[in-house]
Write a protein that holds these residues in place. Structure first.
Motif, PDB file in Angstrom:
ATOM      1  N   ARG A 264       0.834  -1.208   0.000  1.00 12.22           N
ATOM      2  CA  ARG A 264       0.000   0.000   0.000  1.00 12.22           C
ATOM      3  C   ARG A 264       0.864   1.251   0.000  1.00 12.22           C
ATOM      4  O   ARG A 264       0.537   2.255  -0.639  1.00 12.22           O
ATOM      5  N   HIS A 265       1.989   1.205   0.722  1.00 14.15           N
ATOM      6  CA  HIS A 265       2.918   2.331   0.702  1.00 14.15           C
ATOM      7  C   HIS A 265       3.443   2.567  -0.715  1.00 14.15           C
ATOM      8  O   HIS A 265       3.499   3.711  -1.187  1.00 14.15           O
ATOM      9  N   ARG A 266       3.862   1.483  -1.381  1.00 15.61           N
ATOM     10  CA  ARG A 266       4.409   1.624  -2.736  1.00 15.61           C
ATOM     11  C   ARG A 266       3.364   2.169  -3.703  1.00 15.61           C
ATOM     12  O   ARG A 266       3.662   3.043  -4.526  1.00 15.61           O
ATOM     13  N   PRO A 282      14.063   5.966  -7.115  1.00 10.70           N
ATOM     14  CA  PRO A 282      14.441   4.617  -6.677  1.00 10.70           C
ATOM     15  C   PRO A 282      13.313   3.931  -5.913  1.00 10.70           C
ATOM     16  O   PRO A 282      12.479   4.591  -5.272  1.00 10.70           O
ATOM     17  N   ALA A 283      13.302   2.577  -5.968  1.00 12.61           N
ATOM     18  CA  ALA A 283      12.226   1.818  -5.324  1.00 12.61           C
ATOM     19  C   ALA A 283      12.189   2.049  -3.825  1.00 12.61           C
ATOM     20  O   ALA A 283      11.106   2.130  -3.223  1.00 12.61           O
ATOM     21  N   GLU A 284      13.369   2.157  -3.181  1.00 12.23           N
ATOM     22  CA  GLU A 284      13.385   2.388  -1.733  1.00 12.23           C
ATOM     23  C   GLU A 284      12.731   3.724  -1.387  1.00 12.23           C
ATOM     24  O   GLU A 284      12.012   3.845  -0.398  1.00 12.23           O
ATOM     25  N   MET A 285      12.974   4.723  -2.214  1.00 12.80           N
ATOM     26  CA  MET A 285      12.404   6.050  -1.965  1.00 12.80           C
ATOM     27  C   MET A 285      10.891   6.056  -2.210  1.00 12.80           C
ATOM     28  O   MET A 285      10.152   6.784  -1.539  1.00 12.80           O
ATOM     29  N   VAL A 286      10.397   5.234  -3.149  1.00 14.11           N
ATOM     30  CA  VAL A 286       8.972   5.170  -3.435  1.00 14.11           C
ATOM     31  C   VAL A 286       8.200   4.708  -2.200  1.00 14.11           C
ATOM     32  O   VAL A 286       7.190   5.296  -1.810  1.00 14.11           O
ATOM     33  N   ARG A 354      20.085  13.916   3.776  1.00 16.53           N
ATOM     34  CA  ARG A 354      21.021  12.798   3.830  1.00 16.53           C
ATOM     35  C   ARG A 354      20.461  11.574   3.098  1.00 16.53           C
ATOM     36  O   ARG A 354      21.177  10.887   2.353  1.00 16.53           O
ATOM     37  N   PHE A 355      19.165  11.292   3.289  1.00 11.21           N
ATOM     38  CA  PHE A 355      18.544  10.151   2.610  1.00 11.21           C
ATOM     39  C   PHE A 355      18.554  10.355   1.093  1.00 11.21           C
ATOM     40  O   PHE A 355      18.833   9.421   0.330  1.00 11.21           O
ATOM     41  N   ALA A 356      18.245  11.578   0.632  1.00  8.67           N
ATOM     42  CA  ALA A 356      18.249  11.855  -0.810  1.00  8.67           C
ATOM     43  C   ALA A 356      19.646  11.704  -1.400  1.00  8.67           C
ATOM     44  O   ALA A 356      19.820  11.157  -2.500  1.00  8.67           O
ATOM     45  N   ALA A 357      20.663  12.169  -0.670  1.00  3.88           N
ATOM     46  CA  ALA A 357      22.036  12.035  -1.173  1.00  3.88           C
ATOM     47  C   ALA A 357      22.439  10.573  -1.266  1.00  3.88           C
ATOM     48  O   ALA A 357      23.114  10.160  -2.212  1.00  3.88           O
ATOM     49  N   GLU A 358      22.038   9.768  -0.276  1.00  5.87           N
ATOM     50  CA  GLU A 358      22.381   8.338  -0.291  1.00  5.87           C
ATOM     51  C   GLU A 358      21.736   7.608  -1.460  1.00  5.87           C
ATOM     52  O   GLU A 358      22.239   6.554  -1.882  1.00  5.87           O
ATOM     53  N   HIS A 359      20.639   8.142  -1.996  1.00  2.43           N
ATOM     54  CA  HIS A 359      19.942   7.468  -3.094  1.00  2.43           C
ATOM     55  C   HIS A 359      20.158   8.174  -4.429  1.00  2.43           C
ATOM     56  O   HIS A 359      19.329   8.072  -5.347  1.00  2.43           O
ATOM     57  N   GLU A 361      20.415  11.469  -5.489  1.00  2.00           N
ATOM     58  CA  GLU A 361      19.865  12.743  -5.941  1.00  2.00           C
ATOM     59  C   GLU A 361      21.003  13.735  -6.187  1.00  2.00           C
ATOM     60  O   GLU A 361      22.011  13.722  -5.486  1.00  2.00           O
ATOM     61  N   GLU A 362      20.821  14.630  -7.162  1.00  2.86           N
ATOM     62  CA  GLU A 362      21.882  15.568  -7.498  1.00  2.86           C
ATOM     63  C   GLU A 362      22.069  16.613  -6.400  1.00  2.86           C
ATOM     64  O   GLU A 362      21.188  16.834  -5.558  1.00  2.86           O
ATOM     65  N   ALA A 363      23.222  17.282  -6.446  1.00  2.00           N
ATOM     66  CA  ALA A 363      23.625  18.158  -5.351  1.00  2.00           C
ATOM     67  C   ALA A 363      22.646  19.305  -5.141  1.00  2.00           C
ATOM     68  O   ALA A 363      22.363  19.689  -3.995  1.00  2.00           O
ATOM     69  N   LEU A 364      22.101  19.906  -6.211  1.00  2.00           N
ATOM     70  CA  LEU A 364      21.174  21.024  -6.055  1.00  2.00           C
ATOM     71  C   LEU A 364      19.894  20.600  -5.348  1.00  2.00           C
ATOM     72  O   LEU A 364      19.340  21.348  -4.520  1.00  2.00           O
ATOM     73  N   VAL A 365      19.409  19.394  -5.651  1.00  2.00           N
ATOM     74  CA  VAL A 365      18.202  18.889  -4.994  1.00  2.00           C
ATOM     75  C   VAL A 365      18.470  18.656  -3.509  1.00  2.00           C
ATOM     76  O   VAL A 365      17.681  19.045  -2.634  1.00  2.00           O
ATOM     77  N   VAL A 366      19.602  18.040  -3.196  1.00  2.00           N
ATOM     78  CA  VAL A 366      19.953  17.770  -1.798  1.00  2.00           C
ATOM     79  C   VAL A 366      20.104  19.082  -1.027  1.00  2.00           C
ATOM     80  O   VAL A 366      19.621  19.229   0.104  1.00  2.00           O
TER      81      VAL A 366
END
Length: 488
Positions: A264-266, A282-286, A354-359, A361-366
């Motif tokens: 249900r989360h996905r 990424p699937a983990e982020m979804v 930190r989570f976005a950088a680990e998955h 995401e580009e530097a501007l988004v982070v």
């Protein structure tokens, strides 16, 4: 066998074969007709998509024309400033010429009347004229700056109002109750069960109050915790669909509802990503994003807030000429850290960055995620757009209210206070905090100990927790012994 019989048999076989051929031809014609209709449908869909693509291209060209017009206006304004500066320079030259003429006259007058030397008179006149020119130039500069600031403020308001109008949505806030429709009044009796055993098992497992009202073909689920309430809703819907409700089936439905939470989360995460127009997540982020559908911020659903913020950021970025993809993606992910605030130390902005950088995401988004609450300095105009979109989504009238979050925090504090007692394995705050059900470990607390524990918890709540009215404490000790027949 007689020859006539053989002939009849052969004729019958030929007739059957002919009928089979006819049926086969009819089915082939039907298949061809279905294929033709499907091909025609695909062609119609392709034409519709082509029309929509052309329309979007025309809109994009129109927007580019608007941006070009704004750019030309800015260039014209810059040229007007240059012309005004040239006028100021010409005025200064004219003043200098006038000053030279006046210097000569004053020098003669001062020499005759005051007895001053020409050099002294010249110096006095120069100082007066310089002061006058500086005052005049400073006033002109202030007028130009004020006019420029007013025009910039007006343009900013136009951009924000346009973005808000384009993304206007229905205002709604999360509540602590959920209604589940029933097919008939008879289903209420099944939900309650003989002597209330079904509803007691349901409430004990989920920690959700089931409110059954007369004259309403539905039941109400009440709980401050949205995760418990969602599991209870899924359970009850499955039980109502099955129709066979008993404690064992309630337990099985609970296990299935808990096991299906990840899916249900996905699904919720994928729906939000599609609504925001984001790709390559990424699937983990979804799954993490999907968990935010059960989180609220001052009554506003966090996942809906992210989708709305992404849409607002997209419109603002288009208007100001910023990177649309970066602004939209950063706005959609800016509160992803709220999915970890109970498990990971740090603010949700820092945890989300930190989570976005680990998955990947580009530097501007982070950087935009980390800076959306000014915890770190902004690094780009897209980061500022994320802040603006976040504020716009939260500031809409009726989008947020503080009462729900205060109520949720009160219930969580009550559960944490009770859970600190030894032997307690699970705490369920129910009936809007007027009842607390405490599940204890049967190996650590015996039957007599449950009474003492209930009194201890009630005293602790009275001493440490401020509340109106009364809070009923129910301690439940359930000891089960399982065995399987038929095993060697």
């Amino acid at each position: 066998m007689p020859t006539s019989v053989i002939v009849l048999v052969l004729l019958g076989a030929s007739l059957v074969a002919l009928l089979l051929v006819l049926f086969a031809r009819r089915e082939a014609r039907a298949e061809r007709e279905a294929g033709r209709r499907e091909a025609e449908s695909l062609r119609e869909d392709a034409r519709a998509r082509l029309t929509e693509a052309k329309r979007r291209e025309e809109l994009a060209l129109a927007r580019e024309a608007e941006i070009a017009a704004d750019h030309r206006q800015a260039q014209q304004y810059a040229r007007s400033l240059e012309e005004r500066a040239a006028v100021v320079v010409r005025d200064e030259k004219r003043l200098a010429q006038e000053r030279a003429h006046v210097d000569q006259e004053r020098a003669a007058a001062l020499a005759d009347v005051a007895g001053t030397t020409p050099e002294e008179a010249r110096e006095e006149l120069r100082a007066a004229l310089v002061a006058e020119a500086r005052a005049k130039a400073a006033g002109e500069v202030r007028r130009i700056e004020r006019r420029t600031r007013d025009q910039a403020d007006l343009r900013a308001r136009e951009i924000l109002v346009d973005a808000m109008q384009r993304q206007a949505q229905a205002t709604s806030t999360e509540h602590g109750t959920t209604w589940v429709d029933l097919p008939s009044e008879e289903m209420k009796g099944r939900i309650i069960g003989r002597e209330g055993r079904n509803i007691r098992a349901f409430e004990a497992l989920t920690g959700v109050n089931v409110l059954v009202e007369e004259g309403v073909n539905a039941v109400q689920l009440s709980c401050f915790d949205p995760e418990r309430r969602e599991i209870a809703e899924v359970m009850l819907a499955a039980l109502v669909q099955d129709g066979r409700i008993q404690p064992q089936r309630v337990e099985a439905a609970y296990a299935r509802a808990v096991a299906g939470a990840s899916q249900r989360h996905r699904d919720a995460g994928l729906d939000a990503i599609a609504a925001a127009g984001i790709s390559a997540v990424p699937a983990e982020m979804v799954e993490v994003l999907g968990r935010l559908r059960l989180r609220t911020s001052y009554g506003q659903n966090v996942l809906a807030h992210l989708v709305e913020s992404a849409q607002l950021a997209e419109d603002i970025a288009h208007a100001v000429g910023a990177d649309v993809d970066v602004a939209r993606r950063a706005a959609f992910l800016h509160d992803i850290g709220k999915a970890f605030t109970h498990d990971v130390p740090g603010t949700h902005a820092a945890v989300g960055a930190r989570f976005a950088a680990e998955h990947g995401e580009e530097a501007l988004v982070v950087a935009a995620i980390a800076a959306h609450h000014d915890e770190v300095p902004q690094q780009s105009v897209e980061g500022v757009i994320v802040q603006v979109a976040d504020a716009l989504s939260a500031a809409r009238p009726g989008a947020r209210r503080e009462d729900l979050d205060a109520y949720v925090a009160r219930m969580e504090n009550l559960e944490e206070l009770v859970a600190a007692h030894e032997g307690v394995t699970r705490v369920l705050a129910m009936s809007a905090g007027r009842e607390v059900r405490v599940i204890v470990e049967p190996d650590e607390v015996d039957d007599e100990g449950t009474q003492a524990l209930a009194r201890t918890i009630a005293g602790h709540i009275s001493k440490e927790f401020t509340f109106p009215g009364e809070i009923k404490v129910t301690v439940i000790r359930e000891l089960r012994a399982d065995a399987v027949a038929g095993q060697a």
